[in-house]
Design a protein around this motif. Structure first.
Motif, PDB file in Angstrom:
ATOM      1  N   VAL A  22       0.836  -1.198   0.000  1.00 21.90           N
ATOM      2  CA  VAL A  22       0.000   0.000   0.000  1.00 21.90           C
ATOM      3  C   VAL A  22       0.873   1.251   0.000  1.00 21.90           C
ATOM      4  O   VAL A  22       0.643   2.183  -0.778  1.00 21.90           O
ATOM      5  CB  VAL A  22      -0.964   0.000   1.212  1.00 21.90           C
ATOM      6  CG1 VAL A  22      -1.630   1.347   1.386  1.00 21.90           C
ATOM      7  CG2 VAL A  22      -2.007  -1.100   1.056  1.00 21.90           C
ATOM      8  N   LYS A  23       1.897   1.272   0.844  1.00 20.51           N
ATOM      9  CA  LYS A  23       2.780   2.435   0.941  1.00 20.51           C
ATOM     10  C   LYS A  23       3.582   2.659  -0.344  1.00 20.51           C
ATOM     11  O   LYS A  23       3.896   3.791  -0.692  1.00 20.51           O
ATOM     12  CB  LYS A  23       3.732   2.286   2.120  1.00 20.51           C
ATOM     13  CG  LYS A  23       3.056   2.440   3.456  1.00 20.51           C
ATOM     14  CD  LYS A  23       2.562   3.846   3.632  1.00 20.51           C
ATOM     15  CE  LYS A  23       2.605   4.275   5.075  1.00 20.51           C
ATOM     16  NZ  LYS A  23       2.239   5.671   5.225  1.00 20.51           N
ATOM     17  N   GLN A  24       3.907   1.578  -1.051  1.00 19.75           N
ATOM     18  CA  GLN A  24       4.614   1.727  -2.323  1.00 19.75           C
ATOM     19  C   GLN A  24       3.695   2.307  -3.394  1.00 19.75           C
ATOM     20  O   GLN A  24       4.157   2.958  -4.318  1.00 19.75           O
ATOM     21  CB  GLN A  24       5.177   0.387  -2.787  1.00 19.75           C
ATOM     22  CG  GLN A  24       6.384  -0.039  -1.993  1.00 19.75           C
ATOM     23  CD  GLN A  24       6.935  -1.389  -2.398  1.00 19.75           C
ATOM     24  OE1 GLN A  24       6.246  -2.215  -2.987  1.00 19.75           O
ATOM     25  NE2 GLN A  24       8.191  -1.624  -2.067  1.00 19.75           N
ATOM     26  N   THR A  25       2.410   2.083  -3.239  1.00 18.52           N
ATOM     27  CA  THR A  25       1.438   2.628  -4.182  1.00 18.52           C
ATOM     28  C   THR A  25       1.213   4.115  -3.928  1.00 18.52           C
ATOM     29  O   THR A  25       1.095   4.897  -4.866  1.00 18.52           O
ATOM     30  CB  THR A  25       0.104   1.859  -4.066  1.00 18.52           C
ATOM     31  OG1 THR A  25       0.365   0.480  -4.318  1.00 18.52           O
ATOM     32  CG2 THR A  25      -0.924   2.373  -5.040  1.00 18.52           C
ATOM     33  N   ALA A  26       1.150   4.492  -2.670  1.00 16.91           N
ATOM     34  CA  ALA A  26       0.932   5.899  -2.302  1.00 16.91           C
ATOM     35  C   ALA A  26       1.644   6.185  -0.992  1.00 16.91           C
ATOM     36  O   ALA A  26       1.254   5.657   0.050  1.00 16.91           O
ATOM     37  CB  ALA A  26      -0.554   6.191  -2.173  1.00 16.91           C
ATOM     38  N   THR A  46      -3.824  10.327  -3.046  1.00 19.14           N
ATOM     39  CA  THR A  46      -3.108  10.203  -4.316  1.00 19.14           C
ATOM     40  C   THR A  46      -3.364   8.904  -5.079  1.00 19.14           C
ATOM     41  O   THR A  46      -2.932   8.782  -6.213  1.00 19.14           O
ATOM     42  CB  THR A  46      -1.589  10.343  -4.092  1.00 19.14           C
ATOM     43  OG1 THR A  46      -1.155   9.315  -3.205  1.00 19.14           O
ATOM     44  CG2 THR A  46      -1.248  11.704  -3.517  1.00 19.14           C
ATOM     45  N   ALA A  47      -4.041   7.952  -4.480  1.00 19.74           N
ATOM     46  CA  ALA A  47      -4.338   6.695  -5.177  1.00 19.74           C
ATOM     47  C   ALA A  47      -5.768   6.295  -4.864  1.00 19.74           C
ATOM     48  O   ALA A  47      -6.351   6.726  -3.875  1.00 19.74           O
ATOM     49  CB  ALA A  47      -3.368   5.601  -4.741  1.00 19.74           C
ATOM     50  N   ASP A  48      -6.328   5.452  -5.734  1.00 18.31           N
ATOM     51  CA  ASP A  48      -7.719   5.047  -5.545  1.00 18.31           C
ATOM     52  C   ASP A  48      -7.827   3.560  -5.210  1.00 18.31           C
ATOM     53  O   ASP A  48      -6.830   2.834  -5.143  1.00 18.31           O
ATOM     54  CB  ASP A  48      -8.563   5.399  -6.772  1.00 18.31           C
ATOM     55  CG  ASP A  48      -8.142   4.655  -8.039  1.00 18.31           C
ATOM     56  OD1 ASP A  48      -7.446   3.624  -7.951  1.00 18.31           O
ATOM     57  OD2 ASP A  48      -8.530   5.110  -9.125  1.00 18.31           O
ATOM     58  N   GLU A  49      -9.059   3.136  -5.008  1.00 14.30           N
ATOM     59  CA  GLU A  49      -9.331   1.760  -4.588  1.00 14.30           C
ATOM     60  C   GLU A  49      -8.748   0.732  -5.555  1.00 14.30           C
ATOM     61  O   GLU A  49      -8.157  -0.262  -5.133  1.00 14.30           O
ATOM     62  CB  GLU A  49     -10.841   1.575  -4.468  1.00 14.30           C
ATOM     63  CG  GLU A  49     -11.236   0.208  -3.984  1.00 14.30           C
ATOM     64  CD  GLU A  49     -12.738   0.070  -3.784  1.00 14.30           C
ATOM     65  OE1 GLU A  49     -13.227  -1.058  -3.913  1.00 14.30           O
ATOM     66  OE2 GLU A  49     -13.404   1.082  -3.501  1.00 14.30           O
ATOM     67  N   ALA A  50      -8.909   0.960  -6.846  1.00 11.41           N
ATOM     68  CA  ALA A  50      -8.420   0.008  -7.847  1.00 11.41           C
ATOM     69  C   ALA A  50      -6.901  -0.144  -7.762  1.00 11.41           C
ATOM     70  O   ALA A  50      -6.379  -1.263  -7.893  1.00 11.41           O
ATOM     71  CB  ALA A  50      -8.841   0.449  -9.242  1.00 11.41           C
ATOM     72  N   GLU A  51      -6.195   0.947  -7.542  1.00 12.35           N
ATOM     73  CA  GLU A  51      -4.735   0.890  -7.442  1.00 12.35           C
ATOM     74  C   GLU A  51      -4.300   0.106  -6.212  1.00 12.35           C
ATOM     75  O   GLU A  51      -3.370  -0.707  -6.280  1.00 12.35           O
ATOM     76  CB  GLU A  51      -4.154   2.305  -7.393  1.00 12.35           C
ATOM     77  CG  GLU A  51      -4.321   3.064  -8.706  1.00 12.35           C
ATOM     78  CD  GLU A  51      -3.910   4.506  -8.585  1.00 12.35           C
ATOM     79  OE1 GLU A  51      -2.837   4.863  -9.120  1.00 12.35           O
ATOM     80  OE2 GLU A  51      -4.664   5.278  -7.946  1.00 12.35           O
ATOM     81  N   GLU A  58      -0.995  -8.021  -6.222  1.00 13.14           N
ATOM     82  CA  GLU A  58       0.366  -8.261  -6.695  1.00 13.14           C
ATOM     83  C   GLU A  58       1.258  -8.787  -5.571  1.00 13.14           C
ATOM     84  O   GLU A  58       2.193  -9.549  -5.809  1.00 13.14           O
ATOM     85  CB  GLU A  58       0.951  -6.971  -7.267  1.00 13.14           C
ATOM     86  CG  GLU A  58       2.247  -7.175  -8.009  1.00 13.14           C
ATOM     87  CD  GLU A  58       2.701  -5.913  -8.723  1.00 13.14           C
ATOM     88  OE1 GLU A  58       3.859  -5.508  -8.497  1.00 13.14           O
ATOM     89  OE2 GLU A  58       1.903  -5.342  -9.482  1.00 13.14           O
ATOM     90  N   ALA A  59       0.933  -8.401  -4.335  1.00 12.08           N
ATOM     91  CA  ALA A  59       1.685  -8.887  -3.172  1.00 12.08           C
ATOM     92  C   ALA A  59       1.305 -10.321  -2.815  1.00 12.08           C
ATOM     93  O   ALA A  59       1.911 -10.924  -1.932  1.00 12.08           O
ATOM     94  CB  ALA A  59       1.459  -7.967  -1.979  1.00 12.08           C
ATOM     95  N   GLY A  60       0.276 -10.855  -3.470  1.00 11.95           N
ATOM     96  CA  GLY A  60      -0.088 -12.257  -3.266  1.00 11.95           C
ATOM     97  C   GLY A  60      -1.343 -12.504  -2.456  1.00 11.95           C
ATOM     98  O   GLY A  60      -1.598 -13.622  -2.023  1.00 11.95           O
TER      99      GLY A  60
END
Length: 85
Positions: A22-26, A46-51, A58-60
């Motif tokens: 999550v932190k890598q996404t935003a 800065t990021a939404d639910e889909a992201e 992706e993290a499994g």
């Protein structure tokens, strides 16, 4: 607030991995994880639910949008926890 149920989150390592994803996404994301209830709550501008869903996948893990009322505090007619009358 974005909230997911992640039923395949089972331990502290899972919590750490999901938080990192999550932190890598935003970077601005505020993450609250409730391992016992298998819930992940995220606040971000800065990021939404889909992201976030994609990052957790992706993290499994398998995030599912949590029902809106499931994570909300319950209000009772009186007393501290709803079981008081």
């Amino acid at each position: 607030m974005i909230e997911f149920e992640v039923n395949d989150m089972t331990c502290g390592h899972c919590v750490s991995t999901i938080t990192k994803a999550v932190k890598q996404t935003a970077r601005d994301a505020v993450v609250a994880v409730d391992l016992g209830n298998k819930r992940v709550q995220i606040e971000s501008k800065t990021a939404d639910e889909a992201e976030f869903k994609a990052a957790i996948e992706e993290a499994g893990y398998t995030p599912v949008q949590a029902p809106a009322s499931a994570g909300a505090p319950r209000k009772s007619g009186g007393g501290c926890c709803g079981s008081c009358h």
